[in-house]
Design a protein around this motif. Structure first.
Motif, PDB file in Angstrom:
ATOM      1  N   ARG A   1       0.783  -1.213   0.136  1.00  6.08           N
ATOM      2  CA  ARG A   1      -0.053  -0.148  -0.055  1.00  6.08           C
ATOM      3  C   ARG A   1       0.916   1.065  -0.211  1.00  6.08           C
ATOM      4  O   ARG A   1       0.506   2.314   0.036  1.00  6.08           O
ATOM      5  CB  ARG A   1      -0.894   0.104   1.243  1.00  6.08           C
ATOM      6  CG  ARG A   1      -1.906  -1.112   1.296  1.00  6.08           C
ATOM      7  CD  ARG A   1      -2.818  -1.062   0.448  1.00  6.08           C
ATOM      8  NE  ARG A   1      -3.969  -2.086   0.442  1.00  6.08           N
ATOM      9  CZ  ARG A   1      -4.941  -2.199  -0.474  1.00  6.08           C
ATOM     10  NH1 ARG A   1      -5.273  -1.366  -1.382  1.00  6.08           N
ATOM     11  NH2 ARG A   1      -5.821  -3.155  -0.206  1.00  6.08           N
TER      12      ARG A   1
ATOM     13  N   ARG B   1     -11.676  10.670   7.318  1.00  4.14           N
ATOM     14  CA  ARG B   1     -12.794  10.362   6.880  1.00  4.14           C
ATOM     15  C   ARG B   1     -13.226  11.441   5.646  1.00  4.14           C
ATOM     16  O   ARG B   1     -13.386  11.253   4.356  1.00  4.14           O
ATOM     17  CB  ARG B   1     -14.122  10.459   7.630  1.00  4.14           C
ATOM     18  CG  ARG B   1     -15.314  10.041   6.706  1.00  4.14           C
ATOM     19  CD  ARG B   1     -16.530  10.429   7.635  1.00  4.14           C
ATOM     20  NE  ARG B   1     -16.542  11.749   7.736  1.00  4.14           N
ATOM     21  CZ  ARG B   1     -17.716  12.419   8.471  1.00  4.14           C
ATOM     22  NH1 ARG B   1     -18.647  11.635   8.868  1.00  4.14           N
ATOM     23  NH2 ARG B   1     -17.870  13.723   8.459  1.00  4.14           N
TER      24      ARG B   1
ATOM     25  N   GLU C   1      -0.730   8.657   1.493  1.00  2.00           N
ATOM     26  CA  GLU C   1      -1.980   9.235   1.150  1.00  2.00           C
ATOM     27  C   GLU C   1      -3.169   8.390   2.100  1.00  2.00           C
ATOM     28  O   GLU C   1      -2.836   7.456   2.317  1.00  2.00           O
ATOM     29  CB  GLU C   1      -2.464   8.795  -0.268  1.00  2.00           C
ATOM     30  CG  GLU C   1      -1.750   9.216  -1.413  1.00  2.00           C
ATOM     31  CD  GLU C   1      -1.734  10.741  -1.312  1.00  2.00           C
ATOM     32  OE1 GLU C   1      -2.741  11.460  -1.129  1.00  2.00           O
ATOM     33  OE2 GLU C   1      -0.721  11.617  -1.939  1.00  2.00           O
TER      34      GLU C   1
ATOM     35  N   LEU D   1      -7.142   1.558   3.679  1.00  2.00           N
ATOM     36  CA  LEU D   1      -7.209   0.107   2.925  1.00  2.00           C
ATOM     37  C   LEU D   1      -6.238  -0.692   3.770  1.00  2.00           C
ATOM     38  O   LEU D   1      -6.759  -1.794   3.955  1.00  2.00           O
ATOM     39  CB  LEU D   1      -6.797   0.193   1.501  1.00  2.00           C
ATOM     40  CG  LEU D   1      -8.042   0.941   0.777  1.00  2.00           C
ATOM     41  CD1 LEU D   1      -7.465   1.225  -0.703  1.00  2.00           C
ATOM     42  CD2 LEU D   1      -9.153   0.199   0.680  1.00  2.00           C
TER      43      LEU D   1
ATOM     44  N   ASP E   1     -15.765   9.093  -0.391  1.00  2.59           N
ATOM     45  CA  ASP E   1     -16.357   7.934  -0.732  1.00  2.59           C
ATOM     46  C   ASP E   1     -15.176   7.102  -1.384  1.00  2.59           C
ATOM     47  O   ASP E   1     -14.778   7.095  -2.769  1.00  2.59           O
ATOM     48  CB  ASP E   1     -17.455   8.188  -1.898  1.00  2.59           C
ATOM     49  CG  ASP E   1     -18.348   6.981  -1.971  1.00  2.59           C
ATOM     50  OD1 ASP E   1     -18.444   5.923  -1.341  1.00  2.59           O
ATOM     51  OD2 ASP E   1     -18.909   6.887  -3.085  1.00  2.59           O
ATOM     52  N   LEU E   2     -14.910   6.162  -0.753  1.00  2.00           N
ATOM     53  CA  LEU E   2     -13.868   5.165  -1.116  1.00  2.00           C
ATOM     54  C   LEU E   2     -14.573   3.752  -1.489  1.00  2.00           C
ATOM     55  O   LEU E   2     -14.934   3.214  -0.413  1.00  2.00           O
ATOM     56  CB  LEU E   2     -12.766   4.769  -0.134  1.00  2.00           C
ATOM     57  CG  LEU E   2     -11.579   4.143  -0.363  1.00  2.00           C
ATOM     58  CD1 LEU E   2     -10.861   4.749  -1.798  1.00  2.00           C
ATOM     59  CD2 LEU E   2     -10.462   4.133   0.818  1.00  2.00           C
ATOM     60  N   PRO E   3     -14.347   3.122  -2.719  1.00  4.53           N
ATOM     61  CA  PRO E   3     -15.191   2.097  -2.663  1.00  4.53           C
ATOM     62  C   PRO E   3     -14.705   0.968  -2.052  1.00  4.53           C
ATOM     63  O   PRO E   3     -13.510   0.649  -1.636  1.00  4.53           O
ATOM     64  CB  PRO E   3     -14.757   1.677  -4.423  1.00  4.53           C
ATOM     65  CG  PRO E   3     -14.411   3.083  -4.844  1.00  4.53           C
ATOM     66  CD  PRO E   3     -13.768   3.957  -3.896  1.00  4.53           C
TER      67      PRO E   3
ATOM     68  N   VAL F   1     -10.685  11.197   2.522  1.00  2.38           N
ATOM     69  CA  VAL F   1     -10.928  10.001   1.760  1.00  2.38           C
ATOM     70  C   VAL F   1     -12.265  10.139   1.058  1.00  2.38           C
ATOM     71  O   VAL F   1     -12.109   9.948  -0.314  1.00  2.38           O
ATOM     72  CB  VAL F   1     -10.866   8.773   2.607  1.00  2.38           C
ATOM     73  CG1 VAL F   1     -11.369   7.515   1.785  1.00  2.38           C
ATOM     74  CG2 VAL F   1      -9.467   8.587   3.330  1.00  2.38           C
TER      75      VAL F   1
ATOM     76  N   GLU G   1      -6.082   7.494   1.692  1.00  2.00           N
ATOM     77  CA  GLU G   1      -6.907   6.247   0.972  1.00  2.00           C
ATOM     78  C   GLU G   1      -6.065   5.026   1.247  1.00  2.00           C
ATOM     79  O   GLU G   1      -6.968   3.725   1.451  1.00  2.00           O
ATOM     80  CB  GLU G   1      -7.042   6.395  -0.342  1.00  2.00           C
ATOM     81  CG  GLU G   1      -7.991   7.665  -0.857  1.00  2.00           C
ATOM     82  CD  GLU G   1      -7.386   8.938  -0.786  1.00  2.00           C
ATOM     83  OE1 GLU G   1      -7.899   9.872  -1.038  1.00  2.00           O
ATOM     84  OE2 GLU G   1      -6.202   9.121  -0.648  1.00  2.00           O
TER      85      GLU G   1
ATOM     86  N   VAL H   1     -15.283   0.549   1.246  1.00  2.00           N
ATOM     87  CA  VAL H   1     -15.022   1.195   2.764  1.00  2.00           C
ATOM     88  C   VAL H   1     -16.148   1.649   3.095  1.00  2.00           C
ATOM     89  O   VAL H   1     -16.894   2.559   2.377  1.00  2.00           O
ATOM     90  CB  VAL H   1     -13.851   2.015   2.661  1.00  2.00           C
ATOM     91  CG1 VAL H   1     -13.694   2.544   4.019  1.00  2.00           C
ATOM     92  CG2 VAL H   1     -12.483   1.519   2.079  1.00  2.00           C
TER      93      VAL H   1
END
Length: 183
Positions: A68, A150, A86, A92, A155-157, A153, A88, A159
Motif C-alpha cells: 500500500r 474520513r 495518502e 485500506l 467515498d472510497l469503494p 478520503v 486512502e 470502505v
C-alpha cells in the motif's frame, strides 16, 4: 516556535541529535496498530512464545504495508507506527491489517492525517500524537479514524465509515472519530 510546528520539547531536542537531511513538514497519514491481549498472552505463555508470535505477525504485516506504499516507522512492542503518503491507502491498509492478528489476539488501529516532519528514520508532529490517542479508543478487531481522515478520503469503494462520536483524547482537544471497515 514549538507550538507552531506541533513538536514537543523532547521531539525538538531529539530532532537535532541526528542528521535529518532535508526533513520538512509534509502531508502524511499515520496509522498505529496494537495487539489487544498481548500482555495477557505474554504472561500466560512466556516471553519466547510472545517473541515468536510477534515475529510471525510482522512477517504477515510487512507485505501488506509495503503493498500500500506504507512505511514501518517503528516497531513498538506489540504495535506498529506506520506512515502512508495518502489517506486512502492508509485506510485500506488498516482494514486489511485487522485480519492479521494472531490467535487469540485482536488488532486495533487508529488513523489520523496531517502535517508531520518526516526524516529518514522517524516522523514527528501532532498528527503522530493524535493517531496514537485515537488508537487507544479503538476496540480489538476495529479501526478508528479521525474525521480528518474520513473527509480526506471521501467515498472510497469497498470502505464504510461509521457514525462519528466525540471523544476526549489525553493531551488533545476533544475530537470526533468514526469506525472504518470494509463494506
Amino acid at each position: 516556535m514549538l507550538t507552531s510546528t506541533n513538536l514537543s520539547t523532547l521531539q525538538a531536542l531529539s530532532w537535532g541529535s541526528e542528521d535529518k537531511g532535508d526533513a520538512v513538514p509534509q502531508p502524511i497519514t499515520i496509522v498505529f496498530t496494537d495487539l489487544e491481549g498481548f500482555t495477557r498472552f505474554t504472561s500466560d505463555h512466556g516471553d519466547e512464545a510472545a517473541i515468536a508470535l510477534i515475529s510471525a505477525h510482522h512477517r504477515v504485516t510487512g507485505p501488506i504495508i509495503r503493498s500500500r506504499g506504507g512505511h514501518i516507522v517503528k516497531r513498538l512492542g506489540d504495535g506498529l507506527l506506520l506512515s502512508f503518503p495518502e489517506p486512502e491507502v492508509a485506510v485500506l491498509a488498516a482494514i486489511e491489517l485487522l485480519d492479521t492478528a494472531p490467535d487469540p489476539l485482536r488488532l486495533r488501529a487508529g488513523l489520523h492525517v496531517g502535517q508531520a516532519v518526516v526524516t529518514r528514520d522517524d516522523v514527528f508532529g501532532n498528527v503522530v500524537n493524535v493517531a496514537a490517542r485515537v488508537t487507544e479508543h479503538a476496540k480489538g478487531g476495529r479501526a478508528l479514524a479521525s474525521l480528518e481522515v474520513r473527509d480526506a478520503v471521501g467515498d472510497l469503494p469497498g470502505v464504510r465509515f461509521g457514525r462519528p462520536r466525540r471523544v476526549r483524547l489525553k493531551g488533545v482537544e476533544p475530537m470526533s472519530v468514526c469506525p472504518v471497515a470494509a463494506k
